[in-house]
Design an enzyme around this catalytic site. Structure first.
Site, PDB file in Angstrom:
ATOM      1  N   GLU A   7      59.262  44.390  44.228  1.00 13.23           N
ATOM      2  CA  GLU A   7      59.309  43.353  43.202  1.00 13.23           C
ATOM      3  C   GLU A   7      60.375  43.662  42.151  1.00 13.23           C
ATOM      4  OE1 GLU A   7      55.357  42.036  42.595  1.00 13.23           O
ATOM      5  OE2 GLU A   7      55.759  41.441  40.537  1.00 13.23           O
ATOM      6  N   ASP A 112      54.292  44.149  44.254  1.00 14.64           N
ATOM      7  CA  ASP A 112      53.092  44.615  43.561  1.00 14.64           C
ATOM      8  C   ASP A 112      51.843  44.106  44.264  1.00 14.64           C
ATOM      9  OD1 ASP A 112      54.674  45.867  41.777  1.00 14.64           O
ATOM     10  OD2 ASP A 112      54.315  44.492  40.108  1.00 14.64           O
ATOM     11  N   TYR A 365      48.741  51.400  38.598  1.00 13.10           N
ATOM     12  CA  TYR A 365      49.109  50.002  38.344  1.00 13.10           C
ATOM     13  C   TYR A 365      48.306  49.435  37.171  1.00 13.10           C
ATOM     14  CZ  TYR A 365      50.574  45.267  39.437  1.00 13.10           C
ATOM     15  OH  TYR A 365      51.126  44.026  39.368  1.00 13.10           O
TER      16      TYR A 365
END
Ligand SMILES: [Zn+2]
Ligand SMILES: [Zn+2]
Length: 753
Positions: A7, A112, A365
């Site tokens: 990404e 992601d 994350y």
């Protein structure tokens, strides 16, 4: 050759570093369009990793809807005619992708691991396969123009040249369809060697249902945002950069802030009294209050005060009871942003810092709802790493040696990502928001593995004259998790001196205090984020940006968050129009319903077109109601704006001092005379004007708001200046540039010069 698509650029670089021994970097394009690709050997084959810049496709209306006019709105709702096309801003990225994709036999989607990431992966596949549209199929091909037409601009494209692309609206394929269809999807929650290697070891495919859910959100947000923004802007004659932005999630969020403000305005304070005393014994001091707490009547208070006249106080009881304070639950996105905003960083800034920490491989994350560590999580691995980070080294090293762990658990359990926890230790000193957020994440993580704190709650009862008083205190008996988390926890160490029944203290000061009940307080940015989560407004990925947008559009200011009069007017105008509405577009219930439907799309129970169609119906009903209230909306917005810009009364003539903008866009304060005052006849060659002609320069940055007070030195209004987004400390100053109160600033400035 393997083509790995991520990404962002930093994720591509990180993955190449992890999987490849030796990485060769190539650059494509120039300047702001520059894109890097990372080439390396992986499993006896060549591999290249390349990062996109988030979304590379977008949902658009046909060009016929570009003109802002009330008469198109019905059509836009009924036949939005949306198309999914390549994002014009991604040209450089796509050129680089085309050049590195050449000859690839395997495509790896490594975006992601969440709804938006799934959609971005889907976009990449569409483009590689040559299925993506270059432009809306109803639009004629346009000649290249300098700079894309900005949102909100009525950019009328010149008549297009004959099509140069033989009328084919699709991008040229970059790879054979078979290679694209064989793609694999890897999902990882942290950019660490363990996670990335594990992800590549068990590949799967893109979850198209999940991507469709994100896609439906884009469609609905575009229709709602475009229709309502245009309606409100056109209804109130606000064009260009002053347009009134309305959004499907943004407006219900603004409503929370405005409703609270209206409650505060309607609040009638009730007076009450308290009786307090300062007691001493030797070096010890105790502040006690009358056991009754609040006295609602002045007479009752005065009677009690008279009965408490004495020189000494006697201790009648002393109690100390230990209680446990449990350590906090693991961090999800909302809890992290909320905790960070307690430390002064706005949610948007905290989120940016968290993202860069993730991309640096320091934390997992940061977009997650989960508050329960999965059993597979390597807690000891993180602890061993943290033993090398000086501020918590001792605690982390001690915990790493422990046999087993019973971490705290929150209420939300999801399976996509773990809660936010540290996965690495910085190699160099972090600074600014990054340093703050990393420290917070590390300490929170350790706190979730440490035992409860034991706090001794203390209470002493005393008698002064004939009246009972008491004081409470607390002492940390066993710090538990406070060992690392004290700086982020409520203050708990306020012990009372050691006292026992029969002890006598001196009464130093016996007094009554007159007070008023307080209105409900405004939302802090952290509390607002939590409220949004509670009501399912927005997602973990969008909440911080939505709040930031309210600041940017000048609907709110300051922190705690206070609506501007414009923000209040927008919501009250909706309310007036929507009184009998079956749906209220600014209510959170409707937004929550749509979010629920998106979840059902991701589970394969509903289709995107069904959900979009239903939301069009809702929008149509809302629009019809609003359309019957154009004059009322216009009047409310106008008076809201006028109030926001009025700084106070002109000292010369009693007119209004208002913020105006000059031809160059510079703002200044000027007297515009009294409400309803006729303009004065002008001299030759000048425009007629209102007011006495007084003007003052103003700071050009930050939000200016009236304080309602006048300067004690000169009598001109005082104003408050707050940095963009409610950042920084507000600055109160007198509007008069020559005010004597500014002398000290000037002399200081001179000295420094
Ligand atoms: Zn004046
Ligand atoms: Zn002054």
């Amino acid at each position: 050759m393997r083509l790995i698509v991520t990404e962002k650029d930093s994720a591509a670089r990180k993955i190449a570093d992890i999987l490849g021994g030796k990485v060769t970097v190539k650059e494509h394009g120039r300047g702001r369009q520059k894109v890097r690709s990372y080439h390396f050997g992986y499993k006896d084959d060549d591999a290249v990793a390349i990062g996109l810049r988030g979304h590379v496709m977008e949902t658009v209306f046909p060009n016929t809807y570009r003109r802002w006019s009330l008469k198109y709105l019905g059509d836009m709702i009924e036949r939005p005619d949306l198309a999914w096309v390549v994002d014009g801003g991604a040209a450089g990225t796509l050129a680089a992708l085309r050049s590195v994709a050449k000859g690839a036999t395997e495509v790896v989607i490594a975006t992601d691991y969440d709804r938006e990431g799934e959609l971005i992966g889907h976009e990449a596949l569409e483009i590689l396969r040559g299925d993506a549209l270059k432009r809306h199929p109803h639009d004629k091909p346009e000649k290249k123009k300098a700079g894309a037409a900005g949102r909100g601009k009525a950019a009328a494209a010149p008549p297009a040249e004959p099509p140069a692309d033989n009328g084919d609206p699709r991008v040229k394929a970059m790879l054979p369809a078979a290679a694209v269809d064989r793609h694999i999807r890897v999902r990882y929650s942290a950019l660490t060697r363990e996670e990335v290697e594990a992800a590549f070891a068990k590949p799967s495919t893109v979850d198209f249902n999940l991507a469709e859910a994100a896609h439906s959100r884009q469609d609905i947000d575009l229709i709602w945002g475009a229709v309502l923004t245009r309606f409100m802007s056109l209804a109130s004659y606000r064009y260009g950069s002053d347009y009134l932005s309305v959004g499907r999630v943004q407006s219900p969020t603004l409503r929370l802030v405005v409703d609270r403000e209206l409650e505060r305005r309607a609040f009638v304070p009730i007076p009450y009294w308290e009786i307090k005393a300062t007691l001493t014994r030797g070096d010890d001091t105790v502040e006690v209050a009358h056991t009754k707490g609040r006295f609602d009547s002045l007479e009752a208070m005065e009677t009690a005060l008279a009965r408490a006249q004495a020189d000494t106080a006697e201790v009648t009881a002393y109690k100390a009871e230990p209680r446990k304070v449990a350590p906090p639950a693991p961090f999800n996105t909302t809890a992290l942003m909320s905790a960070a905003s307690g430390g002064g960083a706005s949610p948007a800034r905290a989120m940016r810092a968290a993202e860069s920490l993730y991309l640096d491989g320091l934390i997992s994350y940061p977009r997650t709802d989960n508050t329960v560590y999965p059993p597979s999580l390597d807690l000891r691995g993180s602890l061993e790493a943290l033993a090398g980070w000086q501020p918590v080294a001792t605690t982390a090293a001690r915990l790493a040696k422990q046999g087993k762990y019973t971490p705290t658990r929150g209420k939300k359990r999801t399976t996509d990502h773990p809660p936010i926890y540290p996965v690495g230790v910085p190699k160099r000193q972090l600074s600014g928001d990054q340093a703050k957020v990393y420290d917070l994440v590390v300490r929170r993580f350790l706190a979730t593995l440490l035992p409860a704190a034991v706090i001794e709650g203390q209470r002493v009862d005393v008698r002064i004259g004939h009246e009972p008083f008491l004081a409470r205190g607390s002492r940390v008996a066993s710090p538990g998790f406070l060992e690392v988390y004290e700086k982020y926890a409520a203050k708990r160490d306020r012990p009372l001196p050691a006292l026992q029944p029969g002890d006598v203290l001196q009464v130093r000061d016996l007094r009554s205090e007159s007070k008023e009940t307080q209105p409900p307080s405004r939302y802090g940015q952290g509390a607002l984020i939590e409220k949004m989560e509670e009501l399912s407004l927005g997602t973990k990925a969008t909440r911080a940006d939505i709040i930031q947008h309210l600041y940017d559009r000048n609907y709110v200011r300051d922190n705690p968050v206070e609506p501007t009069e414009l923000g209040v007017a927008l919501i009250t105008a909706f309310d007036a129009a929507m009184k009998k509405a079956p749906v209220d577009i600014s209510s959170w219930q409707m937004t929550a319903k749509l979010d629920d439907q998106m979840t059902r799309i991701s589970e394969g129970e509903l289709r995107r077109d069904q959900v979009v169609a239903e939301s069009q119906d809702m929008l149509e009903q809302a629009w019809k109601l609003l359309d019957g209230h154009v004059a009322d909306i216009r009047e409310r917005i106008k008076s809201g704006v006028r109030e926001d810009l009025t700084l106070g009364e002109c000292k010369n003539c009693g007119g209004q001092l208002r913020v105006l903008r000059g031809k160059t866009g510079k703002r200044f304060a000027a007297c515009v005379g009294k409400e309803g005052e006729e303009p004065q006849p002008a001299a030759e060659g000048e425009r007629p004007r209102r007011g006495c002609g007084q003007t003052f320069p103003l700071p050009q940055r930050g939000t200016i708001t009236p304080t309602g007070k006048t300067c004690g030195e000169c009598g001109w209004p005082e104003i408050k200046v707050v940095g963009a987004g409610g950042r920084g400390r507000p600055w109160v100053l007198c509007v008069d540039i020559d005010c004597p109160s500014k002398e000290k600033y000037r002399s200081r400035a001179k000295k420094n010069a």
